[in-house]
Design an enzyme around this catalytic site. Sequence first.
Site: not given
Ligand SMILES: *Cc1c(COP(=O)(O)O)cnc(C)c1O
Length: 821
Positions: A489, A715
Amino acid sequence: MSYTIKNISSLLPSAAVSLSNENAEILQLLTDSRRLNFPKTTLFFAIETKLRDGHNYVTELFNQGVRNFVVQKGKNIAAVVSQNANLIFVNQPLDALQLLVAFHRSKFNIPVIGITGSNGKTIVKEWLNQLLVSDFEIVRTPRSYNSQIGVPLSVWEMSPENNLGIFEAGISLPGEMERLEKIIQPNIGIFTNIGTAHDEGFKNRAEKIAEKFKLFKNVQLLILPADNSEVLHLAEYLLSCKLFTWGKYDKSDLQILDIEVKESQTLINAKYKKEEYQIAIPFTDEASIQNAITCWATLICMDISAEKIAERIQSLRPIDMRLEIKPALNNCTLINDSYSFDINSLGIALSFLQQQKIHKTVIISDLAYFDENLYRTIVNLLSQKDIYRVITIGPAWYKLQYLLHGKFEKINSLKSVEQFLANYQTFNLRAEAILLKGARKYAFEQIAKILENQVHQTRMEISIPALAHNLQEYRKYIQPEIKIMAMVKASGYGSGSIEVATMVQFYHVNYLAVAYADEGVALRNSGISIPIAVMNFDEEAFETIVIHHLEPNIFSFKIYYAFHDFLVNQGIKNYPIHLKIDTGMHRLGFELEEMDKIVALLNENNTMVVKSAFTHFVASEDPNEDEFTHHQAHIFKEAIQILEKGIGYKFIRHIANSSAIIRFPEYHFDMVRLGIGLYGVDSSSLHQETLETVATLISTIAQIHHVKAGETIGYNRRGKVDRDSKIATIRIGYADGLNRKLGNLNGSVFIQGKLAPIIGNICMDMAMVDITDIDNVHEGDSVEIFGKNLPVWDVASKIGTISYEVLTSVGQRIKRVYIEE
Ligand SMILES: *Cc1c(COP(=O)(O)O)cnc(C)c1O
């Protein structure tokens, strides 16, 4: 020298042989299905390694036209393959590969240099090639293929026109060198040095040195450094060959008298047979100096005259072993692999080019010698690779350009590099992935320089091997039968979801997960075929989901009913879904009390089947919350019990994210969801040192200012200097993800081995850093924002956030550059 499959089967001790075409000619050996170039004449060895099993690729290769296989006896081979292909069943395909190549090697009676040592093997090999290429037809290890598999593949390239072989051997465990010696059969040895790398496999240093020396069992001459007395004594004690030593030690054959490091070169004075000589090398770092002296000693042993040695060593070029993609003109990307040019390395580079999802262009020079058949082979190879445009450079190609006609969309044939440089703008190169492959004398770096506009570009380098390494590390924590879902993701945590997905699919990860349907579509469009779960979606996305075989996460009754109605409308039954259960995060999911109702709905309607049920830990990395973590797992177990009983069929149960994989082995269930760990960050902080850095964000210096004490920077005059200062402006700002809270001396960037504090307010597209205490910094130099040298979690902690946020905040306008090896 040619082999038929029948010849080969008679050379190998096999358990069984089944040949449907015993005269099939074998020209190429293959162990990695991605590197397939010539299906008809390839022999595939199905080798099982820690990471993957070659047998899983046999059918796929068969479908691509491969007909010759060496496989392990007892392995299941698909019926179509066993009925139509040539199969040799052996105890160990790796042993068979090594045995075949050892036989091949024994057919040649030429000098063969075998190189080993802890560091510098590849550089020494490549430099020797540069230094000796005008005297010999050299066959050598491509890149750094020096392993148990790489060595036989390299030595297989030996052919009758070669009159010198240069091969490197790398080992990490006792027993390995003996095997490599039998394949390389060197008659000249080079030992570069001994370091601490790969110490784990050995009891002590002496054992490690002795193991490496096994490469030199039958050499007549060994070239080695004399200043390490342990190495020297072991060589004298263990080996009976002649030794040629170099070093400060006064009994060295090549005695180093003096090393003088200048601005951009190093002068080395040495004594050989009572005469004094000087060479200049165009490098100043210690490793290059050592490697250059090793080459010097070797050239002396090869009877190259002192003048030639001095002249050639002066023009040594740096070796960049990485295949990397750089941004180039008009949104093109450039893969510059022109440091060597032969059919073997062309095949490797084309496989890499193949992974680019845009128009593919190859710029190719004449070969070092003329052989029309070889030109035909190259055209044949290119035409199998979905190449859009071919640009040839050199008179031979110019004459043979008719070979290309009709095979590619666009063809340009030029007589020289100069002609290319004068005309390239008329070719209208646009949004293409361009591979540069040229023989040395064509100096393709001139082309690279013109096409690359990388000088000004901020980029994020993503290491594909590091991703693969991290995946393997996490596999160590889970039982082999447990599945892995890779979380890609947010564009693969900022690293690029397509490239990450392609890598994990190759390594047989079972599932991918994206946040939104569009991300899944992008993956499907680039050839990802493994199941993809979509975590979060709405009614707009239903059609997209179904068309692209994405598997939605059903987390509420509202979304259940809507999707159900959609499926009924479409006449679709048993669509795979994932059921999300809320055990305490209170983000998405069904509550425990709602399980009975969802079970009833699932049973009542046959629109969906539950592929998996899962929940998400809220704090699996935090020992202070372990009680809550156990509580979540408890609720999850109750929920899946209700589900299992209710729907009456099995589904995948999963709960563990990266930190839970390490901290809660008891909660791996049927699958784990690997996220941040894949990208090189151990959120549990227990095993960070075993992971490799995946993403490195790099910018460049636009300008350097000398600022007087009392003046201000940026700035609102927030950066005041109280001494005369040197300030560098870098090409990255908060719009690119350089968090504004890092300004005003809170954060730093990494330049020339040092940290340079960010001074004043960070601007939208730029920032200023204080380099007063850092020497040798120039406009155009690279600076690291985070990555290999400046860990992303250090940057995160400076602004009170987590690595996840820093990684995913890197702006989309920043190019991702993928480093392949
Ligand atoms: C992002 C996510 C993970 C992965 O988590 P990490 O801590 O990056 O390993 C696992 N399960 C779900 C539902 C997530 O949204």
